[in-house]
Write an enzyme that holds these catalytic residues in place. Structure first.
Site, PDB file in Angstrom:
ATOM      1  N   THR A   1       9.775  17.232 -33.005  1.00  0.00           N
ATOM      2  CA  THR A   1      10.333  16.021 -32.602  1.00  0.00           C
ATOM      3  C   THR A   1      11.083  15.036 -33.446  1.00  0.00           C
ATOM      4  O   THR A   1      10.547  15.135 -34.861  1.00  0.00           O
ATOM      5  CB  THR A   1       9.255  15.076 -31.829  1.00  0.00           C
ATOM      6  OG1 THR A   1       8.663  15.919 -30.770  1.00  0.00           O
ATOM      7  CG2 THR A   1       9.628  13.877 -31.433  1.00  0.00           C
TER       8      THR A   1
ATOM      9  N   GLY B   1       1.353  15.225 -28.566  1.00  0.00           N
ATOM     10  CA  GLY B   1       1.345  14.325 -27.586  1.00  0.00           C
ATOM     11  C   GLY B   1       0.251  13.931 -26.759  1.00  0.00           C
ATOM     12  O   GLY B   1       0.225  12.725 -26.478  1.00  0.00           O
TER      13      GLY B   1
ATOM     14  N   THR C   1       5.612  11.439 -33.841  1.00  0.00           N
ATOM     15  CA  THR C   1       5.672  12.692 -33.641  1.00  0.00           C
ATOM     16  C   THR C   1       4.350  13.414 -34.008  1.00  0.00           C
ATOM     17  O   THR C   1       3.592  12.892 -34.882  1.00  0.00           O
ATOM     18  CB  THR C   1       6.777  13.558 -34.741  1.00  0.00           C
ATOM     19  OG1 THR C   1       6.590  14.720 -34.639  1.00  0.00           O
ATOM     20  CG2 THR C   1       6.270  13.140 -35.992  1.00  0.00           C
ATOM     21  N   GLY C   2       3.745  14.333 -33.103  1.00  0.00           N
ATOM     22  CA  GLY C   2       2.560  14.757 -33.213  1.00  0.00           C
ATOM     23  C   GLY C   2       1.971  15.284 -31.786  1.00  0.00           C
ATOM     24  O   GLY C   2       2.917  15.620 -30.985  1.00  0.00           O
TER      25      GLY C   2
ATOM     26  N   ARG D   1       4.796  19.123 -17.868  1.00  0.00           N
ATOM     27  CA  ARG D   1       4.204  18.712 -18.713  1.00  0.00           C
ATOM     28  C   ARG D   1       5.030  17.506 -19.535  1.00  0.00           C
ATOM     29  O   ARG D   1       6.364  17.811 -19.860  1.00  0.00           O
ATOM     30  CB  ARG D   1       3.585  19.520 -19.953  1.00  0.00           C
ATOM     31  CG  ARG D   1       2.776  18.759 -20.958  1.00  0.00           C
ATOM     32  CD  ARG D   1       3.849  18.584 -22.230  1.00  0.00           C
ATOM     33  NE  ARG D   1       2.891  18.331 -23.367  1.00  0.00           N
ATOM     34  CZ  ARG D   1       3.544  17.671 -24.437  1.00  0.00           C
ATOM     35  NH1 ARG D   1       4.858  17.652 -24.520  1.00  0.00           N
ATOM     36  NH2 ARG D   1       2.448  17.089 -25.521  1.00  0.00           N
TER      37      ARG D   1
ATOM     38  N   GLY E   1       4.946  14.702 -22.782  1.00  0.00           N
ATOM     39  CA  GLY E   1       4.136  14.158 -24.123  1.00  0.00           C
ATOM     40  C   GLY E   1       4.536  12.608 -24.382  1.00  0.00           C
ATOM     41  O   GLY E   1       4.630  12.135 -23.335  1.00  0.00           O
ATOM     42  N   ASP E   2       4.085  12.317 -25.509  1.00  0.00           N
ATOM     43  CA  ASP E   2       4.268  10.810 -25.674  1.00  0.00           C
ATOM     44  C   ASP E   2       5.514  10.460 -25.922  1.00  0.00           C
ATOM     45  O   ASP E   2       5.835   9.022 -25.991  1.00  0.00           O
ATOM     46  CB  ASP E   2       3.346  10.587 -27.066  1.00  0.00           C
ATOM     47  CG  ASP E   2       3.873  11.493 -28.036  1.00  0.00           C
ATOM     48  OD1 ASP E   2       4.022  12.861 -28.153  1.00  0.00           O
ATOM     49  OD2 ASP E   2       4.055  10.812 -29.342  1.00  0.00           O
TER      50      ASP E   2
HETATM   51  N1  ASP Z   1       5.034  14.466 -29.601  1.00  0.00           N
HETATM   52  C1  ASP Z   1       5.842  15.752 -28.877  1.00  0.00           C
HETATM   53  C2  ASP Z   1       4.912  16.057 -27.868  1.00  0.00           C
HETATM   54  O1  ASP Z   1       3.705  16.282 -27.761  1.00  0.00           O
HETATM   55  C3  ASP Z   1       5.744  16.705 -30.053  1.00  0.00           C
HETATM   56  C4  ASP Z   1       6.372  16.486 -31.527  1.00  0.00           C
HETATM   57  O2  ASP Z   1       5.978  15.627 -31.917  1.00  0.00           O
HETATM   58  O3  ASP Z   1       6.969  17.616 -31.795  1.00  0.00           O
HETATM   59  O4  ASP Z   1       5.764  16.350 -26.984  1.00  0.00           O
END
Ligand code: ASP
Length: 312
Positions: free
Chosen positions: A176, A230, A227-228, A204, A206-207
Site C-alpha cells: 500500500t 488491514g 500500511t499493514g 473485502r 481493509g483499513d
Molecule cells: N492495509 C492494506 C490492507 O489491509 C494492506 C497494506 O497496507 O498493504 O488492505
C-alpha cells in the site's frame, strides 16, 4: 509570510522485506520511485500549493509504478480482478473522500479527491463509484494495464486456497502507498491507496480507505497514513487513535505513533507501520515490521528514502 516548514513523507508499504530478496537493481528501482514521488509532492509544496494537492501528486507517482500494491501494481483478487481502495483527508476542514472496490481506475487517489470535493459524500464503492468517476472524467485503464507477471504468480500460488495474503507474499509485505504533508499555510493532509490483499474475496475492504483507520488528518493534531494488516488496523482505529493520543493525552506525534504501532498493534497481533506529520513539521515514520518503503523531506529540505532499519 507564513512560518510553517513545508514537510512531506511517503510510504510504499511495510512488512517482511528481507534484504536478501531484493536485488540491488530492484532496491535501486524502489529508491528511485520513492524519490520521484517525494519530488512531485514537494515541488507543489515549495511553490505554495496546498497539502492536499501535494499528497495526491506523490501518491499518483506511486500508483503509476508497478512496484507498489496500488493503482497499476495492484494485487489480484480471488476472481482475478483488481479492486482498489483510496482515501484522502484535509486537516483544515476535516473533509474526507474515499473509494472502495473500484476497478480500472488509473489513479484511485484522484477519484477520492473528487469525492472529498463533493459536499454530499465521503465514501463511495463499486459500481456507484465507477459512475461517479465517469462523471468526473477520471482516467480509466483496461485490465491489461494492471497486469504484471509477478502479481499474477503471487495470485496463482494462492488461488486454490481460501486464504488471502498480504502483498509480495511468501512473506508478509504490504505494498500500500500513502503520503502526509504540511503546507506553507500550516494545513495538514493525508492520502492512502491500495490494491488490498492478494486473493481477497467477498468484497473485502481493509483499513486504507477507512477514515480514522488507514488515513486521518486534523490541523489540531496530525496527518497519518497507514500500511499493514488491514483487519488489525481497522480494529485498532489506528490513524485516529494516534490523533486522539495527541489531542486528549498531550503526547507528541512520535510518542503517539510508537504507542499505537509498537505497543497496541503488537499486542493485537497487527503488523505494519504509519507515517505522520504535525503542524510543527515533526515527522514520524514508525513500523513494527522488518521494513517499510518510505521517504521524507523534513523542514531542513533534505530528501531521505529508506527500506530497512530503524523507525525513521
Ligand atoms: N492495509 C492494506 C490492507 O489491509 C494492506 C497494506 O497496507 O498493504 O488492505
Amino acid at each position: 509570510m507564513s512560518s510553517y516548514p513545508i514537510t512531506l513523507a511517503i510510504h510504499g508499504g511495510a512488512g517482511t522485506i528481507l534484504p536478501e530478496h531484493l536485488t540491488p537493481a530492484k532496491e535501486q528501482a524502489y529508491h528511485q520511485a520513492l524519490e520521484a514521488a517525494l519530488k512531485a509532492g514537494y515541488a507543489l509544496l515549495a511553490e505554495g500549493s496546498d497539502s492536499l494537492l501535494a499528497v495526491e501528486a506523490a501518491v499518483r507517482v506511486l500508483e503509476d509504478s508497478d512496484l507498489f500494491n496500488a493503482g497499476r501494481g495492484s494485487v489480484f483478487t480471488s476472481d482475478g480482478t483488481h479492486e482498489m481502495e483510496a482515501s484522502m483527508m484535509c486537516g483544515r476542514t476535516l473533509n474526507a473522500g474515499a473509494v472502495a472496490g473500484v476497478r480500472n481506475i488509473k489513479n484511485p487517489v484522484t477519484l477520492s479527491r473528487h469525492v472529498l470535493d463533493n459536499p454530499d459524500y465521503v465514501y463511495l464503492s463499486g459500481d456507484g463509484a465507477a459512475e461517479f468517476a465517469r462523471l468526473h472524467d477520471v482516467v480509466e485503464e483496461p485490465d491489461e494495464y494492471f497486469y504484471s507477471q509477478f502479481r499474477y504468480e503471487q495470485w496463482q500460488a494462492m488461488r486454490t486456497s481460501e486464504k488471502m495474503i498480504l502483498d509480495h507474499s511468501d512473506e508478509r509485505k504490504f505494498g500500500t502507498v500513502g503520503a502526509v504533508a504540511l503546507d506553507l499555510q500550516g494545513n495538514l493532509a493525508a492520502a492512502t491507496s491500495t490494491g488490498g490483499l492478494t486473493n481477497k474475496q467477498y468484497g473485502r475492504i481493509g483499513d486504507s480507505s477507512v477514515v480514522g483507520a488507514g488515513v486521518y488528518a486534523n490541523n489540531e493534531t496530525c496527518a497519518i497514513s497507514c500500511t499493514g494488516y488491514g483487519e488489525f488496523f481497522l480494529r485498532g482505529v489506528v490513524a485516529y487513535d494516534i490523533s486522539c493520543l495527541m489531542e486528549y493525552k498531550g503526547l507528541s506525534l512520535q510518542a503517539a505513533a510508537e504507542k499505537v504501532i509498537m505497543e497496541k498493534q503488537v499486542a493485537l497481533g497487527g503488523e505494519g507501520g504509519v507515517i505522520g506529520v504535525d503542524q510543527s513539521g515533526e515527522l514520524a515514520l514508525v513500523f513494527n515490521s522488518i521494513g517499510m518503503y518510505r521517504g521524507k523531506i523534513g523542514a531542513e529540505g533534505k530528501t531521505q528514502v529508506a527500506i530497512f532499519g530503524e523507525n525513521a
